[in-house]
Structures are given as C-alpha cells and as structure tokens.
Design a protein around this motif. Structure first.
Motif, PDB file in Angstrom:
ATOM      1  N   UNK A 284      42.443 -33.195  56.100  1.00  8.22           N
ATOM      2  CA  UNK A 284      40.929 -33.462  56.886  1.00  8.22           C
ATOM      3  C   UNK A 284      40.728 -31.839  57.217  1.00  8.22           C
ATOM      4  N   UNK A 285      41.598 -31.048  57.601  1.00  9.49           N
ATOM      5  CA  UNK A 285      41.268 -29.607  57.702  1.00  9.49           C
ATOM      6  C   UNK A 285      40.631 -29.070  56.517  1.00  9.49           C
ATOM      7  N   UNK A 286      40.828 -29.389  55.292  1.00  8.60           N
ATOM      8  CA  UNK A 286      40.302 -28.974  53.960  1.00  8.60           C
ATOM      9  C   UNK A 286      38.856 -29.503  54.025  1.00  8.60           C
ATOM     10  N   UNK A 287      38.625 -30.587  54.174  1.00  6.45           N
ATOM     11  CA  UNK A 287      37.417 -31.359  54.201  1.00  6.45           C
ATOM     12  C   UNK A 287      36.405 -30.467  55.313  1.00  6.45           C
ATOM     13  N   UNK A 288      37.097 -30.137  56.488  1.00  3.08           N
ATOM     14  CA  UNK A 288      36.386 -29.257  57.587  1.00  3.08           C
ATOM     15  C   UNK A 288      35.899 -27.921  56.701  1.00  3.08           C
ATOM     16  N   UNK A 289      36.732 -27.219  56.252  1.00  2.00           N
ATOM     17  CA  UNK A 289      36.529 -26.176  55.688  1.00  2.00           C
ATOM     18  C   UNK A 289      35.471 -25.902  54.533  1.00  2.00           C
ATOM     19  N   UNK A 290      35.558 -27.014  53.626  1.00  2.81           N
ATOM     20  CA  UNK A 290      34.296 -27.349  52.631  1.00  2.81           C
ATOM     21  C   UNK A 290      32.896 -27.497  53.385  1.00  2.81           C
ATOM     22  N   UNK A 291      33.135 -28.524  54.607  1.00  3.89           N
ATOM     23  CA  UNK A 291      31.823 -28.659  55.259  1.00  3.89           C
ATOM     24  C   UNK A 291      31.212 -27.371  55.784  1.00  3.89           C
ATOM     25  N   UNK A 292      32.123 -26.482  56.476  1.00  6.79           N
ATOM     26  CA  UNK A 292      31.616 -25.133  57.037  1.00  6.79           C
ATOM     27  C   UNK A 292      31.031 -24.193  55.966  1.00  6.79           C
ATOM     28  N   UNK A 293      31.841 -24.191  54.911  1.00  8.78           N
ATOM     29  CA  UNK A 293      31.159 -23.350  53.908  1.00  8.78           C
ATOM     30  C   UNK A 293      29.875 -23.744  53.211  1.00  8.78           C
ATOM     31  N   UNK A 294      29.959 -25.146  53.140  1.00  9.44           N
ATOM     32  CA  UNK A 294      28.754 -25.707  52.589  1.00  9.44           C
ATOM     33  C   UNK A 294      27.342 -25.344  53.515  1.00  9.44           C
ATOM     34  N   UNK A 295      27.647 -25.496  54.695  1.00  8.46           N
ATOM     35  CA  UNK A 295      26.650 -25.467  55.747  1.00  8.46           C
ATOM     36  C   UNK A 295      26.034 -23.945  55.788  1.00  8.46           C
ATOM     37  N   UNK A 296      26.960 -22.993  55.553  1.00  6.61           N
ATOM     38  CA  UNK A 296      26.642 -21.596  55.662  1.00  6.61           C
ATOM     39  C   UNK A 296      25.684 -21.402  54.227  1.00  6.61           C
ATOM     40  N   UNK A 297      26.072 -22.132  53.160  1.00 10.27           N
ATOM     41  CA  UNK A 297      25.461 -21.788  51.954  1.00 10.27           C
ATOM     42  C   UNK A 297      24.140 -22.388  52.254  1.00 10.27           C
ATOM     43  N   UNK A 298      23.685 -23.613  52.947  1.00  6.59           N
ATOM     44  CA  UNK A 298      22.531 -24.169  52.991  1.00  6.59           C
ATOM     45  C   UNK A 298      21.551 -23.081  53.983  1.00  6.59           C
TER      46      UNK A 298
END
Length: 306
Positions: A284-298
């Motif tokens: 679940x922590x990996x999913x959260x990291x991917x989500x944070x990175x995606x939001x920054x890119x957006x």
C-alpha cells in the motif's frame, strides 16, 4: 432721531446679533432688533438699488431676521436642525433684499417671504432624505402640503384614529382633489415620505460581523478578475484535468482516477490503497508513493498550460 433710527445707525449692524452657535441667544437678539418704518425701509432700499450701499442692505436684512426665525419654525417637523433652517432662510432673505424694488408699493416683509421659504424648501428637499423625494413643481407642492393635510384629516376623521400612519382611500381622494393632483401621485409621495434611509455601511463598531446592505448589494459576477478566475476553474475541472492525466503512464493514471476521480453508485468513492496494492501485487505504501509522484506530475503539467 427716534429710537428705531438710532438703533440702526450702528456702524456694524451685525454686531447686534450673536452667531448661530448659541441659538437661543441669537433668537433673543433678533427679536430685540427694532423694525423699520416704511419710510426708512424705502430709503434704505433706494440707496442699495441706486448706489449699491452695502450698509443699507445690512440694515434691511437685520431688521427682518425675526421673520426668518418665525418662518423656519413652521418646518421643524422635518427633523432638521433649527439653526440650519434659519441659516438657509437668511440666505433667502438676502436674495430678497438684493432684488427688492421699493417703488412697487410692497413692503419687504411680504416680498421676502417667498424667497425665505424657497431657500428653506430647497434645503429640506436636499437634506431630508439621501434620495430626493420631489423634483417637479407639483411634487414639491405635494411634499410640503401632504404632512399637514394628513394631520388635519386624521383629527377630523370620524373614528378619531390619529395613530394611523397611512391615508384611507377617501383621504387620498380628498388630498388629490384639494391639491389638484392625481391620486396615484399622492400614494407615491406618501410612500416616499414614510420610507426611511438605510445606511449602506455597518453602523456598529463592536467588531462583530455585520451584514449591512453594502455586503450584498454589489454584484461582482462580471468583474474582469472574477470572470477570468471562473473560466480558469472551469478549464481546470474539465480540459485541464484531462490533459494532466494524459501526461501519466497507464498505472499512475488508473491510481489517480480510482483514488480521486471515481465515484461509485453508493457514493463511497473509488478503490482504497490496499485494494490497488492487492491488484498490482505491491504494498500500500508503494501505491501511495506512485500516487504522490503522479499528482506532482499533474500539477507541473497544469502549471505549464496556465
């Protein structure tokens, strides 16, 4: 030389009258100023008219100040300061003295009454309400007669209902007939006169939130800055989000959509971090990291399109 003449031969006749700052003293003083005889009045008026004698003008004005005080008392019911009414009446008196023709066979007291009332009327109309209640000649006549006529009609009414603030239909017809105006004009003027002023700004200084009319009267929906902001919000909510999502890889895009943009029929939202972690076989922590990175890119993509 008689007492009247000697009293008016003072070099500065205005020294006999105190300023309007002390109203009682002023009224008392002007009531003690001797009146002019008709002969004296004519002589002073001719000297003013033929030679521009300012001292003669002062004596004519001085001897009629009590007339202004008397007329001004008739307008105390409008709630305006008595001193201001007297001051405006004095302006009218001076205009009358300037225009007075002693050869017309009319006493100055009769001629001046019109000018004194005219100045007081103008002052009342400008200051009784923030918004003018009467502009035409007929409206002015109605304005200055309606108050006294209402009181007279109430006192003469059969029911003796002097506490009533509005006119009955019969009373409206009576006023309209006596003043030779339309009944609709009587009703409109009564509405104007019965309405009070409303302050646009808050009238309290206690620091508490106040909802004065100024808070809700302004319509800023067409203000340029707000229009631009509204267009920007609409774009971000539609095309902007779509373009930002296109900048993501498939997995990041699905995570963002499931976490933030998807709403199920039960309004419970999209998948949780643990649901997505199970599907992709990561923590679940990996999913959260991917989500944070995606939001920054957006956010970066949205900033570039701004």
């Amino acid at each position: 030389m008689n007492a009247t003449a000697s009293a008016l031969t003072v070099r500065d006749p205005w020294s006999l009258v105190p300023s309007l700052g002390n109203l009682d003293a002023y009224i008392s003083a002007v009531n003690r100023v001797p009146l002019l005889t008709q002969e004296e009045e004519v002589n002073f008026a001719r000297r003013l008219r033929e030679h521009g004698d300012v001292e003669s003008a002062g004596k004519l004005v001085l001897s009629h100040l009590r007339l202004v005080v008397s007329i001004s008392r008739q307008y105390l019911g409008y709630g305006l300061p008595h001193g201001d009414l007297i001051q405006e009446g004095n302006v009218g008196l001076m205009k009358a003295v300037k225009r007075f023709d002693p050869d017309q066979g009319v006493r100055l007291v009769s001629y001046a009454m019109h000018w004194i009332k005219a100045e007081i009327h103008e002052y009342i109309l400008k200051n009784w309400r923030m918004v003018k209640v009467a502009t035409t000649k007929a409206q002015r006549k109605l304005f200055f007669n309606l108050r006294s006529m209402k009181q007279s009609l109430k006192e003469d009414s059969a029911d003796g209902a002097t506490h009533r603030n509005t006119l009955t239909q019969g009373e409206v017809d009576t006023v309209a007939e006596r003043l030779n105006v339309k009944r609709e004009e009587v009703l409109e003027m009564e509405t104007r006169m019965s309405g009070g002023d409303v302050a646009l700004e808050p009238q309290t200084d206690d620091g508490e939130e106040s909802y004065a009319p100024i808070a809700y009267l302004a319509d800023d929906s067409t203000e340029p800055t707000r229009v631009i902001e509204a267009h920007r919000r609409d774009w971000l909510a539609g095309d902007g989000i779509a373009q930002a999502l296109d900048a993501l890889d498939a997995r990041s895009r699905r995570i963002v959509e499931e976490r933030w943009l998807k709403v199920n029929d039960d309004s419970s939202g999209g998948m949780t971090l643990h649901d997505l972690a199970s599907e992709y076989g990561v923590s679940a922590e990996r999913i959260r990291q991917i989500e944070v990175a995606a939001m920054k890119k957006m956010r970066k993509a949205l900033a570039q399109d701004a």
